[in-house]
Write a protein that holds these residues in place. Sequence first.
Motif, PDB file in Angstrom:
ATOM      1  N   UNK A  85       0.834  -1.188   0.000  1.00 18.61           N
ATOM      2  CA  UNK A  85       0.000   0.000   0.000  1.00 18.61           C
ATOM      3  C   UNK A  85       0.871   1.241   0.000  1.00 18.61           C
ATOM      4  N   UNK A  86       0.623   2.165  -0.939  1.00 19.88           N
ATOM      5  CA  UNK A  86       1.401   3.395  -0.979  1.00 19.88           C
ATOM      6  C   UNK A  86       0.744   4.473  -0.128  1.00 19.88           C
ATOM      7  N   UNK A  87       1.367   5.650  -0.058  1.00 24.39           N
ATOM      8  CA  UNK A  87       0.876   6.700   0.837  1.00 24.39           C
ATOM      9  C   UNK A  87      -0.451   7.283   0.361  1.00 24.39           C
ATOM     10  N   UNK A  88      -0.813   7.019  -0.896  1.00 28.17           N
ATOM     11  CA  UNK A  88      -2.086   7.490  -1.417  1.00 28.17           C
ATOM     12  C   UNK A  88      -3.245   6.611  -0.983  1.00 28.17           C
ATOM     13  N   UNK A  89      -2.921   5.440  -0.429  1.00 31.42           N
ATOM     14  CA  UNK A  89      -3.941   4.473  -0.045  1.00 31.42           C
ATOM     15  C   UNK A  89      -4.191   3.406  -1.091  1.00 31.42           C
ATOM     16  N   UNK A  90      -3.509   3.510  -2.225  1.00 35.63           N
ATOM     17  CA  UNK A  90      -3.662   2.497  -3.275  1.00 35.63           C
ATOM     18  C   UNK A  90      -2.916   1.236  -2.861  1.00 35.63           C
ATOM     19  N   UNK A  91      -3.551   0.084  -3.020  1.00 36.94           N
ATOM     20  CA  UNK A  91      -2.913  -1.197  -2.725  1.00 36.94           C
ATOM     21  C   UNK A  91      -2.531  -1.851  -4.047  1.00 36.94           C
ATOM     22  N   UNK A  92      -1.262  -2.141  -4.201  1.00 40.80           N
ATOM     23  CA  UNK A  92      -0.747  -2.772  -5.413  1.00 40.80           C
ATOM     24  C   UNK A  92      -0.587  -4.264  -5.155  1.00 40.80           C
ATOM     25  N   UNK A  93      -1.056  -5.079  -6.080  1.00 39.61           N
ATOM     26  CA  UNK A  93      -1.024  -6.533  -5.932  1.00 39.61           C
ATOM     27  C   UNK A  93      -0.268  -7.138  -7.112  1.00 39.61           C
ATOM     28  N   UNK A  94       0.810  -7.851  -6.802  1.00 40.05           N
ATOM     29  CA  UNK A  94       1.542  -8.569  -7.831  1.00 40.05           C
ATOM     30  C   UNK A  94       1.073 -10.009  -7.918  1.00 40.05           C
ATOM     31  N   UNK A  95       0.878 -10.493  -9.130  1.00 38.91           N
ATOM     32  CA  UNK A  95       0.524 -11.889  -9.359  1.00 38.91           C
ATOM     33  C   UNK A  95       1.464 -12.461 -10.406  1.00 38.91           C
ATOM     34  N   UNK A  96       1.370 -13.749 -10.626  1.00 36.90           N
ATOM     35  CA  UNK A  96       2.243 -14.382 -11.610  1.00 36.90           C
ATOM     36  C   UNK A  96       1.929 -13.942 -13.041  1.00 36.90           C
ATOM     37  N   UNK A  97       0.715 -13.402 -13.255  1.00 37.17           N
ATOM     38  CA  UNK A  97       0.319 -13.037 -14.609  1.00 37.17           C
ATOM     39  C   UNK A  97      -0.111 -11.588 -14.736  1.00 37.17           C
ATOM     40  N   UNK A  98       0.442 -10.744 -13.913  1.00 40.70           N
ATOM     41  CA  UNK A  98       0.126  -9.341 -14.049  1.00 40.70           C
ATOM     42  C   UNK A  98       0.005  -8.626 -12.718  1.00 40.70           C
ATOM     43  N   UNK A  99      -0.137  -7.311 -12.802  1.00 43.56           N
ATOM     44  CA  UNK A  99      -0.233  -6.448 -11.627  1.00 43.56           C
ATOM     45  C   UNK A  99      -1.608  -5.790 -11.606  1.00 43.56           C
ATOM     46  N   UNK A 100      -2.212  -5.751 -10.432  1.00 46.96           N
ATOM     47  CA  UNK A 100      -3.493  -5.086 -10.246  1.00 46.96           C
ATOM     48  C   UNK A 100      -3.360  -4.077  -9.116  1.00 46.96           C
ATOM     49  N   UNK A 101      -4.380  -3.242  -8.959  1.00 46.01           N
ATOM     50  CA  UNK A 101      -4.396  -2.318  -7.831  1.00 46.01           C
ATOM     51  C   UNK A 101      -5.812  -2.237  -7.281  1.00 46.01           C
TER      52      UNK A 101
END
Length: 377
Positions: free
Chosen positions: A174-190
């Motif tokens: 989670x960054x300071x903006x409150x966005x949560x970044x999620x890494x997976x084996x087939x791509x990145x989501x937020x």
Amino acid sequence: MRNRHIKILFVLLLWPLSTFPQIQRIEIPKNLLAFTFQQDSDGCVWIGLSDGDSSGSLASYHNDTLKIVSGNESLPNGSYHSSLKLTDGSLMFGGNITNKQGKSLLIWVSNGQADTLQIPFALVNPFVNCISLVNRREIWIGTASGLLVNNRGQWSRYTVNHGLPDNFITAIHQDFRGIVWIGTERGIAYSIENQFRRIEQGSRIIGSATTFYSDNRGYVWAGSRFSSDGVSVYNGEVWETFSGRHGLVDNSASVFHQDSNGRLWVGSCYNRSRGGVSVFDGQKWVGYTSAKNLAKPCVDAIISDSKGRVWIGGSLSPRKGKGITVFENDNWQTIANNREMPAERVIAFFFDSYERLWISSFEGLFIVDPDKLVSKE
């Protein structure tokens, strides 16, 4: 005579401190390695041990004594390789830990006691890859069977059916903006307010991530140890990707670290012959991989001490090069492996509240005085 007795007593009181060994080897169970460390409010260091697969233990180290606390009916053994410190000072450990019924478990450590927390979902693969604290109260758990969220005891599970690129979760941040970044084996989501979105098409971002990092400007960095797409950075508006043509020594990234001077270090440990460290000063990249700088080309552990020194290690056995690298005042120094401290294939570094450096390696677990270790070489 009285003054003489006082001087003798003073010397005796100081003697245990002055003779504290600069290197301590901590004996841990055979075939297990230390993957993760946390320290509680009482100064006790809790260590997650694992064989890299399904076996391992939870250990505690206090008053120069190591104790294996798992391996009984109330606290099973298993692979303890991920951990998190909560805002109340309690600790959480995950990995590949199950009870007799095969239910996946998390381990919660509070007030010096360890207890289990059962995951209420039937997971095809129980592997807990990462644990992260979101909004200071939610525990987000990345597993090989989806993303789990515990919000004050209420559980939720998210999969590809909720917008995730894949069910194998590799990183959460989670960054300071409150966005949560999620890494997976087939791509990145937020995620924003638990609404999952994939990265917009056309964004200049790597295809998958095993690690995220926020620098002192609030920029979010993403990298992957197991692919060679480069490293990506999000400045709050757009993603940009750097690669070898920008000066990176390698396009994989196993660890990010920012030192006290604001330089961003990116460790690469792609294979035995490829890797090194790339340093970004905010304007340009400089890559280091040669023997005159690094003890070994593989880098996947970086940490800074209170003196501003940067410690660098790698876990793969290279074709050439041995030891640990220390960078100080623009100078590179190799701490060579020897009989006293044969650490070479480094898994992790950890500084405790006493400023002791813990070095976890395939050759053993060590506690060292960083000042004495550097001055000795």
